[in-house]
Design a protein around this motif. Structure first.
Motif, PDB file in Angstrom:
ATOM      1  N   GLU A 102      92.796 -64.561  22.061  1.00  0.00           N
ATOM      2  CA  GLU A 102      92.769 -65.174  20.052  1.00  0.00           C
ATOM      3  C   GLU A 102      94.978 -64.802  20.611  1.00  0.00           C
ATOM      4  N   SER A 103      95.283 -63.722  21.100  1.00  0.00           N
ATOM      5  CA  SER A 103      97.075 -64.537  21.774  1.00  0.00           C
ATOM      6  C   SER A 103      97.384 -65.322  21.435  1.00  0.00           C
ATOM      7  N   LEU A 104      96.415 -66.630  22.862  1.00  0.00           N
ATOM      8  CA  LEU A 104      97.169 -67.732  23.358  1.00  0.00           C
ATOM      9  C   LEU A 104      96.581 -68.675  22.306  1.00  0.00           C
ATOM     10  N   GLY A 105      96.286 -68.337  21.309  1.00  0.00           N
ATOM     11  CA  GLY A 105      96.357 -69.208  19.460  1.00  0.00           C
ATOM     12  C   GLY A 105      95.445 -70.658  19.515  1.00  0.00           C
ATOM     13  N   GLY A 106      94.569 -70.327  20.349  1.00  0.00           N
ATOM     14  CA  GLY A 106      93.769 -71.543  20.408  1.00  0.00           C
ATOM     15  C   GLY A 106      93.604 -72.835  21.733  1.00  0.00           C
ATOM     16  N   LYS A 107      95.203 -72.327  22.788  1.00  0.00           N
ATOM     17  CA  LYS A 107      95.345 -73.212  23.928  1.00  0.00           C
ATOM     18  C   LYS A 107      93.994 -73.037  24.535  1.00  0.00           C
ATOM     19  N   SER A 129      88.137 -65.557  17.504  1.00  0.00           N
ATOM     20  CA  SER A 129      87.377 -67.286  17.080  1.00  0.00           C
ATOM     21  C   SER A 129      87.031 -68.002  18.316  1.00  0.00           C
ATOM     22  N   HIS A 130      87.838 -68.160  19.612  1.00  0.00           N
ATOM     23  CA  HIS A 130      88.175 -68.754  20.041  1.00  0.00           C
ATOM     24  C   HIS A 130      87.017 -68.982  21.533  1.00  0.00           C
ATOM     25  N   VAL A 131      85.830 -68.699  21.292  1.00  0.00           N
ATOM     26  CA  VAL A 131      84.921 -68.818  21.782  1.00  0.00           C
ATOM     27  C   VAL A 131      83.677 -69.484  21.623  1.00  0.00           C
ATOM     28  N   ALA A 132      82.889 -70.250  22.884  1.00  0.00           N
ATOM     29  CA  ALA A 132      82.004 -71.485  22.641  1.00  0.00           C
ATOM     30  C   ALA A 132      80.960 -70.660  23.458  1.00  0.00           C
TER      31      ALA A 132
END
Ligand code: NAD
Length: 353
Positions: A102-107, A129-132
């Motif tokens: 999360e701390s990488l902001g979606g990068k 939320s950055h999980v697929a």
């Protein structure tokens, strides 16, 4: 956290140590010219931090190439968690990892890789939320294996067309090493096309299933790489094409789903010298990441996924044509084509600012 730019084009490298949960992880973002860096998270009991770092850097670069060649709007990244998947998994550790992502902001978008399960991804998703690659939810893509298998099937069709001049697979013999998730689905496709199957596995139950469903012939695990067939499809382990196995190969085509089939790049040259057509593994096995990307990029659309998976056929034909024209091995040509795609995207991005 430490950041570096000089790792063979890597944009960013983050190291996190969460003392409370014991989490130690490297997250490598190789390139985001095409989109956010997507790539799985691997849990492995590395001997030391340097080994973990090297794995993260190498694998994230591989993801850039894979995503680029699959025509996806994604860059390449990878995370490695230094821990033993058998003994070290805790909810706190995965939540801490989720906060790092999360701390990488979606990068960086994470997903499942060696040592990780769907359940682990669900825990990680409570913090980011950055999980697929989640098993359920509005846009979840589910099990990637059927899509991976379909891509390999299309890749085998392309390779057979290119090398043997045949438009269909009927009557051909394909040797499949490993009838696990991917191998079994692949056998299903091939069997429907009238292919004679030779399979090997170390799990008797899987072999029994292949015999019953596809009338497959079985050979021992140490025989599969030397059987006479039209196509060898490694779908189990990496580094199976090496100094020991190459002299015994008895096929004109190698086209399978396992990652990193060549023990080293130079083994691609050895295959070319033996007149064996090699389908670069990260190109032919991209069906799974294509499916996951349908989720990572927003609205999951199975038609979009299937179109991209089908296109593996054309991508391989382009690689083969260029490799022949330049008299160079297919694995090296694929890397170069991927670098060109990334470079073009980088230039477009620079021109836009
Ligand atoms: P899996 O674990 O379900 O299947 C691997 C199979 O190989 C198992 O049945 C196992 O018993 C068998 N095996 C292990 N050692 C063997 C040996 N020495 N000889 C013969 N068989 C052996 O894994 P999977 O998901 O089917 O993936 C297979 C390969 O494809 C792996 O290399 C994986 O990294 C790669 N891959 C998988 C996907 C995917 O969507 N699952 C995507 C890209 C790449």
């Amino acid at each position: 956290m430490m950041e570096k730019n000089q790792f063979r084009g890597h944009e960013r490298l983050a190291y996190f140590h969460d003392k409370e949960s014991g989490l130690k992880t490297f997250i490598a973002v190789h390139d985001t010219s095409l989109g956010p860096a997507a790539g799985g998270c691997r849990m492995w009991p590395y001997d030391n931090e340097m080994d973990a770092l090297n794995d993260a850097l190498r694998l994230s670069r591989g993801m850039s190439y894979k995503n680029a060649m699959a025509g996806l709007p994604l860059g390449g990244g990878k995370a490695v968690i230094m821990a033993d998947a058998q003994t070290d998994k805790t909810e706190d550790l995965f939540k801490a990892f989720g906060r790092c992502v999360e701390s990488l902001g979606g990068k960086y978008i994470t997903a499942e890789d060696v040592g990780m399960t769907e359940q682990d991804m669900i825990t990680i998703a409570t913090e980011t939320s950055h999980v697929a690659g989640l098993p359920h939810g509005d846009h979840a893509s589910g099990d990637p294996s059927p899509f991976t298998a379909k891509g390999i099937y299309r890749g085998i069709q392309a390779s057979v067309k290119y090398k043997l001049g045949k438009d269909n697979l009927e009557g051909l013999t394909v040797a499949v090493q490993g009838v696990g998730h991917v191998g079994m689905y692949l056998c299903e496709y091939l069997h429907k096309d009238g292919v004679n199957l030779i399979v090997s596995d170390i799990v008797q139950e899987s072999l029994d299933q292949a015999v019953e469903r596809f009338d497959a012939a079985i050979v021992l695990p140490d025989e599969i790489l030397s059987v006479k067939a039209d196509v060898l499809s490694p779908c189990a382990l990496g580094a199976v094409i090496n100094d020991e196995t190459i002299p015994h190969l008895n096929v004109p085509i190698i086209a399978g789903g396992a990652n990193n089939q060549l023990a080293s790049d130079s083994h691609g040259v050895r295959l070319m010298d033996k007149d064996i057509l090699f389908a670069p593994d990260y190109v032919i096995n991209a069906g799974g990441i294509i499916n996951v990307s349908g989720e990572a990029t927003g609205d999951y659309d199975v038609n979009w996924v299937n179109e991209k998976v089908d296109n593996i056929y054309n991508t391989l034909i382009h690689i083969y044509e260029r490799a022949d024209a330049e008299d160079r091995p297919t694995n090296i040509v694929a890397d170069e084509m991927a670098e060109e795609i990334i470079e073009r995207a980088m230039q477009l991005k620079r021109a836009a600012v």
